[in-house]
Design an enzyme around this catalytic site. Structure first.
Site, short mmCIF file in Angstrom:
data_model
loop_
_atom_site.label_atom_id
_atom_site.label_comp_id
_atom_site.label_asym_id
_atom_site.label_seq_id
_atom_site.Cartn_x
_atom_site.Cartn_y
_atom_site.Cartn_z
N SER A 135 -17.36 -13.35 -20.74
CA SER A 135 -17.42 -12.66 -22.04
C SER A 135 -18.17 -13.55 -23.01
O SER A 135 -17.91 -14.76 -23.10
CB SER A 135 -16.02 -12.37 -22.57
N GLU A 136 -19.11 -12.95 -23.76
CA GLU A 136 -19.99 -13.76 -24.60
C GLU A 136 -19.27 -14.47 -25.73
O GLU A 136 -19.83 -15.37 -26.35
CB GLU A 136 -21.17 -12.94 -25.13
N ASN A 137 -18.02 -14.07 -26.04
CA ASN A 137 -17.30 -14.80 -27.08
C ASN A 137 -16.56 -16.01 -26.54
O ASN A 137 -15.77 -16.62 -27.25
CB ASN A 137 -16.34 -13.87 -27.84
#
Length: 218
Positions: free
Chosen positions: A45-47
């Site tokens: 997940s990019e976060n």
């Protein structure tokens, strides 16, 4: 089985054991729930996560959220890191596949999925990086807009997310891939014929020699 579930089940068949996969907001989050029993993937997940668990709101940790802001959970061998490192993974080509929703895809493998006409949006998020950096880009979306117009077009009308980067499009009617630069119809959904797909698709496409019924993981 509704349209979104059918799309998610078909996309799940594309992921390979050991893949690092990024699942976009909305429909794509469903894909991890339908993986074949012998396929284990690592969700990125990019976060700032590697090793997210499949989306399960009943067992989610309210202190952990995915890129869409949904509470989720992380596997015991998962990892947390800052968004800078996360995007370095994406931009460095370390994500094997990403699954994103789409507003429009055209016959040149262009994608538009971040600007919604008439609505305020926070921005394109990580979509531009994901579509450019992932080794395989799969778009999962319903075949037509609510108005009934095709979402698979000769030319995108909305601002592009990326040019010439889409590898596969899966809808509730069909599976298309870009083969030798051509939009190629490979599969039809159960009880959907070629004439229906042609009538609901604005883009020009070729039909694969081995055109067949969609294989779905039940």
């Amino acid at each position: 089985m509704n349209a979104k579930e059918l799309i998610a089940r078909r996309i799940a068949m594309e992921l390979k054991h050991g893949d690092v996969v990024n699942l976009g907001i909305g429909l794509p989050t469903m894909v991890a729930n339908y993986l074949p029993a012998n396929v284990n993937i690592t969700l990125q997940s990019e976060n700032g996560f590697l090793g997210l668990a499949a989306y399960d709101p009943e067992n989610a940790n309210p202190n952990i959220v995915n890129a869409g802001g949904q509470p989720c959970s992380i596997k015991s061998d998962g990892a947390f890191f800052d968004s800078g490192f996360s995007f370095a993974l994406i931009r460095g080509g370390h994500v094997d596949a990403c699954v994103l929703g789409g507003l429009e895809v055209d016959q040149e493998a262009n994608l538009a999925n971040w600007m919604v006409p008439g609505k305020m949006v926070p921005g394109m998020g990580g979509a531009m990086d994901l579509v450019t950096g992932s080794r395989k880009v799969i778009i999962g979306m319903e075949h037509c807009a609510k108005s009934g117009s095709s979402k698979i077009l000769k030319k995108c009308t909305l601002p592009l997310t990326a040019k010439n980067k889409v590898h596969m499009v899966v809808t509730e009617l069909a599976v298309f891939s870009f083969i030798d630069g051509k939009l190629t119809l490979q599969e039809h959904a159960p009880n959907v014929d070629l004439a229906t797909i042609k009538a609901k698709t604005d883009a020009e496409f070729v039909v694969a020699d081995d055109f067949k019924q969609m294989v779905i993981n039940y």
